[in-house]
Design an enzyme around this catalytic site. Structure first.
Site, PDB file in Angstrom:
ATOM      1  N   SER A 198       9.799  10.461   9.559  1.00 39.99           N
ATOM      2  CA  SER A 198       8.526  11.263   9.578  1.00 39.99           C
ATOM      3  C   SER A 198       9.025  12.855   9.732  1.00 39.99           C
ATOM      4  CB  SER A 198       7.213  10.800  10.279  1.00 39.99           C
ATOM      5  OG  SER A 198       6.605  12.135  10.978  1.00 39.99           O
TER       6      SER A 198
ATOM      7  N   SER B 200       0.724  -1.176   0.167  1.00 39.42           N
ATOM      8  CA  SER B 200      -0.011  -0.153   0.269  1.00 39.42           C
ATOM      9  C   SER B 200       0.825   1.195  -0.526  1.00 39.42           C
ATOM     10  CB  SER B 200      -0.875  -0.169   1.239  1.00 39.42           C
ATOM     11  OG  SER B 200      -1.834   1.204   1.722  1.00 39.42           O
TER      12      SER B 200
ATOM     13  N   TYR C  20       3.820   7.418  18.152  1.00 38.17           N
ATOM     14  CA  TYR C  20       4.005   7.912  16.588  1.00 38.17           C
ATOM     15  C   TYR C  20       5.470   8.917  16.759  1.00 38.17           C
ATOM     16  CZ  TYR C  20       4.223   8.543  11.477  1.00 38.17           C
ATOM     17  OH  TYR C  20       4.435   8.730  10.439  1.00 38.17           O
TER      18      TYR C  20
ATOM     19  N   LYS D 111       8.827   7.552  15.535  1.00 40.13           N
ATOM     20  CA  LYS D 111      10.140   7.976  14.561  1.00 40.13           C
ATOM     21  C   LYS D 111      11.082   8.413  15.513  1.00 40.13           C
ATOM     22  CE  LYS D 111       7.101   6.956  11.470  1.00 40.13           C
ATOM     23  NZ  LYS D 111       7.549   5.518  10.478  1.00 40.13           N
TER      24      LYS D 111
ATOM     25  N   THR E 265      -2.508   8.420   1.220  1.00 41.26           N
ATOM     26  CA  THR E 265      -2.460   6.582   1.608  1.00 41.26           C
ATOM     27  C   THR E 265      -3.602   6.359   3.104  1.00 41.26           C
ATOM     28  OG1 THR E 265      -0.755   7.033   3.758  1.00 41.26           O
ATOM     29  CG2 THR E 265      -0.059   7.178   0.773  1.00 41.26           C
TER      30      THR E 265
HETATM   31  P1  NAI Z   1      -0.051   2.583   4.434  1.00 43.13           P
HETATM   32  O1  NAI Z   1      -1.383   2.783   5.708  1.00 43.13           O
HETATM   33  O2  NAI Z   1      -1.098   3.081   3.302  1.00 43.13           O
HETATM   34  O3  NAI Z   1       0.753   1.687   3.948  1.00 43.13           O
HETATM   35  C1  NAI Z   1       1.923   0.474   5.291  1.00 43.13           C
HETATM   36  C2  NAI Z   1       1.814  -0.104   5.003  1.00 43.13           C
HETATM   37  O4  NAI Z   1       2.211  -0.944   6.848  1.00 43.13           O
HETATM   38  C3  NAI Z   1       0.616  -0.765   4.372  1.00 43.13           C
HETATM   39  O5  NAI Z   1       0.179  -1.973   3.532  1.00 43.13           O
HETATM   40  C4  NAI Z   1       0.071  -2.283   6.158  1.00 43.13           C
HETATM   41  O6  NAI Z   1      -0.147  -4.006   5.692  1.00 43.13           O
HETATM   42  C5  NAI Z   1       1.797  -2.443   6.238  1.00 43.13           C
HETATM   43  N1  NAI Z   1       1.791  -2.797   7.724  1.00 43.13           N
HETATM   44  C6  NAI Z   1       1.661  -2.196   8.739  1.00 43.13           C
HETATM   45  N2  NAI Z   1       2.049  -2.978   9.830  1.00 43.13           N
HETATM   46  C7  NAI Z   1       2.684  -3.898   9.537  1.00 43.13           C
HETATM   47  C8  NAI Z   1       3.535  -5.069  10.224  1.00 43.13           C
HETATM   48  N3  NAI Z   1       3.014  -4.922  11.257  1.00 43.13           N
HETATM   49  N4  NAI Z   1       4.200  -5.669   9.544  1.00 43.13           N
HETATM   50  C9  NAI Z   1       3.691  -6.045   8.409  1.00 43.13           C
HETATM   51  N5  NAI Z   1       3.562  -4.746   7.453  1.00 43.13           N
HETATM   52  C10 NAI Z   1       2.527  -3.888   7.926  1.00 43.13           C
HETATM   53  O7  NAI Z   1       0.625   3.676   5.101  1.00 43.13           O
HETATM   54  P2  NAI Z   1       1.711   4.980   4.587  1.00 43.13           P
HETATM   55  O8  NAI Z   1       2.048   6.409   4.800  1.00 43.13           O
HETATM   56  O9  NAI Z   1       2.308   3.913   3.171  1.00 43.13           O
HETATM   57  O10 NAI Z   1       2.809   4.524   5.509  1.00 43.13           O
HETATM   58  C11 NAI Z   1       4.383   4.587   5.112  1.00 43.13           C
HETATM   59  C12 NAI Z   1       5.293   4.990   5.537  1.00 43.13           C
HETATM   60  O11 NAI Z   1       5.640   6.307   5.746  1.00 43.13           O
HETATM   61  C13 NAI Z   1       5.528   4.687   7.632  1.00 43.13           C
HETATM   62  O12 NAI Z   1       6.191   4.358   7.798  1.00 43.13           O
HETATM   63  C14 NAI Z   1       4.843   5.902   8.241  1.00 43.13           C
HETATM   64  O13 NAI Z   1       4.621   6.341   9.303  1.00 43.13           O
HETATM   65  C15 NAI Z   1       5.793   6.510   6.871  1.00 43.13           C
HETATM   66  N6  NAI Z   1       4.850   7.793   6.833  1.00 43.13           N
HETATM   67  C16 NAI Z   1       3.588   8.004   6.070  1.00 43.13           C
HETATM   68  C17 NAI Z   1       3.323   9.752   5.839  1.00 43.13           C
HETATM   69  C18 NAI Z   1       1.917   9.568   5.497  1.00 43.13           C
HETATM   70  O14 NAI Z   1       1.598  11.321   5.967  1.00 43.13           O
HETATM   71  N7  NAI Z   1       1.466   8.421   4.421  1.00 43.13           N
HETATM   72  C19 NAI Z   1       3.616  11.042   6.639  1.00 43.13           C
HETATM   73  C20 NAI Z   1       4.883  10.467   7.180  1.00 43.13           C
HETATM   74  C21 NAI Z   1       5.452   9.207   6.969  1.00 43.13           C
END
Ligand code: NAI
Length: 273
Positions: A143, A18, A156, A160, A191
């Site tokens: 982040s 994702s 969170y 981070k 996302t």
């Molecule tokens: P998302 O929710 O779209 O994707 C996260 C993915 O991680 C999902 O596919 C989920 O199934 C997987 N996941 C969650 N827990 C897991 C686990 N225990 N083991 C394996 N996979 C796991 O979210 P996004 O936004 O793509 O997040 C990715 C990274 O980006 C995260 O670390 C988030 O903190 C970071 N981030 C996101 C921001 C945003 O605004 N979307 C801003 C700053 C950082």
């Protein structure tokens, strides 16, 4: 300075089913890399594997819950056996939380730390010898909350900040051995992250999210991460508002804290939607 090239390199992405993880894997695959897609969501990760294969990319999809050390070790081992080693590890799997500290159960902190911090630690430990052998690259997806405070996200932000300490310190240990560590600090990206944010009791929160500025797309973030990886950036801050927040928090931390608190305080006071 010579740029890193990723054609025929082996790229492991956690949380690859994702959002940012999926977009980054697609970007590396377009550059000719072989991607190992790791995610706890077995159904989605297999669907992504199929989509990559249909597009002609060399790919392996693996179910891996990063909170389980044995899953991380088994996944890295499988990648090494199948492809011969790991050139890039993108520590990206993550969850967030939105709740006031006074109401938030300790279990929520444990869960957020388990995914964001310990997940990245387990994967990096399991891959480090291969990364050193291949003079590879580690990317830590953190982040702005890994560099500055964020009201309503104590768990969170703590996870981070912990990642930031781990990966910037690790960089100083492995740089001489040819391994580069790049830290990525995105602002708001569109996302599924916020739809699954944990509330005070550990279930998904229904409180509406506060946001500052425009959200970038995962594809835009992925392009920037790919270019940063080519150039071996130490720190990559993403989104216009993320950059402003980063600099204000560095240059005027007290001002930043007051403005951020005013902007985000209402979030926890609004009734769940
Ligand atoms: P998302 O929710 O779209 O994707 C996260 C993915 O991680 C999902 O596919 C989920 O199934 C997987 N996941 C969650 N827990 C897991 C686990 N225990 N083991 C394996 N996979 C796991 O979210 P996004 O936004 O793509 O997040 C990715 C990274 O980006 C995260 O670390 C988030 O903190 C970071 N981030 C996101 C921001 C945003 O605004 N979307 C801003 C700053 C950082």
């Amino acid at each position: 300075m010579a740029r890193r090239r990723f054609s025929n390199r082996i790229v492991v992405v956690t949380g690859a089913a994702s959002g940012i993880g999926l977009a980054v894997a697609r970007r590396f695959a377009r550059a000719g890399a072989t991607c190992a897609l790791l995610d706890m969501d077995a159904v989605r990760v297999k669907a992504c594997e199929q989509a990559f294969a249909d597009a002609g990319h060399r790919v392996l999809g693996l179910r891996c819950d990063v909170t389980r050390r044995s899953d991380c070790e088994a996944a890295m081992q499988t990648v090494i056996e199948r492809f011969g080693g790991i050139d890039v590890l993108f520590n990206n799997a993550g969850i967030t939380q939105r709740s006031a500290f006074v109401e938030t159960r300790i279990e929520v902190y444990e869960r957020v730390m388990a995914v964001n911090f310990f997940g990245a630690l387990y994967c990096t430990k399991a891959a480090i010898h291969s990364l050193i052998r291949r003079r590879g690259l580690i990317i830590s997806n953190e982040s702005i909350a890994g560099l500055a405070p964020l009201l309503g996200r104590t768990g969170y932000a703590a996870s981070k900040h912990a990642m930031h300490g781990l990966f910037t310190s690790l960089r100083s240990e492995v740089r001489d051995r040819g391994v580069h560590v790049m830290v990525v600090c995105p602002g708001f990206i569109k996302t599924n992250l916020q739809d699954r944010a944990l509330g005070a009791d550990g279930t998904v929160t229904r409180h509406p999210q506060s946001r500052v500025g425009r959200q970038d797309t995962p594809e835009c973030a992925a392009d920037a991460i790919f270019r940063g990886a080519e150039r071996e950036k130490d720190l990559l801050v993403l989104t216009a508002m993320g950059k402003i927040g980063y600099w204000v928090s560095r240059l005027a931390p007290a001002f930043y804290e007051r403005r951020m608190a005013r902007r985000f305080k209402a979030e926890l006071e609004r009734p769940p939607s």
